[in-house]
Scaffold this motif. Structure first.
Motif, PDB file in Angstrom:
ATOM      1  N   ARG A 293      -3.345   0.259   5.717  1.00 15.28           N
ATOM      2  CA  ARG A 293      -3.362   1.523   5.947  1.00 15.28           C
ATOM      3  C   ARG A 293      -4.094   1.440   7.544  1.00 15.28           C
ATOM      4  O   ARG A 293      -4.522   2.562   8.083  1.00 15.28           O
ATOM      5  CB  ARG A 293      -4.321   2.272   5.092  1.00 15.28           C
ATOM      6  CG  ARG A 293      -3.522   2.830   3.989  1.00 15.28           C
ATOM      7  CD  ARG A 293      -4.408   3.856   2.946  1.00 15.28           C
ATOM      8  NE  ARG A 293      -5.838   3.757   2.959  1.00 15.28           N
ATOM      9  CZ  ARG A 293      -6.425   4.576   2.340  1.00 15.28           C
ATOM     10  NH1 ARG A 293      -6.020   5.522   1.563  1.00 15.28           N
ATOM     11  NH2 ARG A 293      -7.796   4.582   2.232  1.00 15.28           N
TER      12      ARG A 293
ATOM     13  N   GLY B 209      -7.453   0.491   8.059  1.00 18.88           N
ATOM     14  CA  GLY B 209      -8.783   1.026   7.937  1.00 18.88           C
ATOM     15  C   GLY B 209      -9.473  -0.372   7.606  1.00 18.88           C
ATOM     16  O   GLY B 209      -8.923  -1.422   7.425  1.00 18.88           O
TER      17      GLY B 209
ATOM     18  N   PHE C 119     -13.869   1.918   0.308  1.00 20.27           N
ATOM     19  CA  PHE C 119     -12.558   2.185  -0.006  1.00 20.27           C
ATOM     20  C   PHE C 119     -11.984   1.800  -1.227  1.00 20.27           C
ATOM     21  O   PHE C 119     -10.791   1.661  -1.686  1.00 20.27           O
ATOM     22  CB  PHE C 119     -11.601   1.252   1.167  1.00 20.27           C
ATOM     23  CG  PHE C 119     -11.823  -0.025   1.085  1.00 20.27           C
ATOM     24  CD1 PHE C 119     -11.393  -1.178   0.421  1.00 20.27           C
ATOM     25  CD2 PHE C 119     -13.046  -0.553   2.183  1.00 20.27           C
ATOM     26  CE1 PHE C 119     -11.634  -2.294   0.478  1.00 20.27           C
ATOM     27  CE2 PHE C 119     -13.216  -1.887   2.351  1.00 20.27           C
ATOM     28  CZ  PHE C 119     -12.645  -2.822   1.478  1.00 20.27           C
TER      29      PHE C 119
END
Length: 117
Positions: A29, A31, A86
Motif C-alpha cells: 500500500r 506505507g 498497521f
C-alpha cells in the motif's frame, strides 16, 4: 546448531523474499507495512554480503555481530505491525519472517567451520 554456511544461504533467500513480500503476499500500500519488510530485506542482504563467513562477499562484520543484529532485526520485524500500527491491515508476514530471523540469530553457530580457534 545451524552452520554459518546454511545461515548465509538463508540470509540471501530471506532478503529476497522480504524485499518482494509486499507483492508476493499482496499487501503493498506504500506505507510502513510495505517499506518495513523492504528495508529489513535490504539490511539483511547488505549484512549477509559483509559478514565474515563462507557466503560473505566483503568480509567485514564478525559472525557474532551479525547474529546479534539478526536478533534485533527479528524482534523489530516481528513487532513492527503493532509498533507502527498497521496490524489491522497485515501482520502475519512480518511476524513469521521476524521469528524466522530471530530463530536463525539464536540457533546459528558463532564461528564459521573454517575459522581459526
Amino acid at each position: 546448531m545451524i552452520p554459518t554456511s546454511v545461515h548465509g544461504i538463508m540470509d540471501y533467500l530471506t532478503a529476497i523474499l522480504l524485499i518482494a513480500s509486499p507483492w508476493i503476499f499482496n499487501f503493498y500500500r506504500g506505507g510502513a507495512e510495505s517499506w518495513v519488510p523492504i528495508g529489513v530485506g535490504v539490511v539483511v542482504l547488505v549484512q549477509a554480503l559483509m559478514t565474515r563467513n563462507e557466503t560473505g562477499a566483503v568480509k567485514v562484520f564478525p559472525m557474532s555481530a551479525h547474529l546479534m543484529s539478526d536478533i534485533a532485526i527479528g524482534l523489530f520485524l516481528a513487532m513492527s505491525p503493532w509498533l507502527l500500527f498497521f496490524h489491522e491491515y497485515v501482520w502475519q508476514p512480518h511476524l513469521i519472517f521476524g521469528l524466522l530471523i530471530l530463530g536463525l540469530g539464536i540457533l546459528t553457530r558463532m564461528r564459521p567451520a573454517n575459522a581459526a580457534r
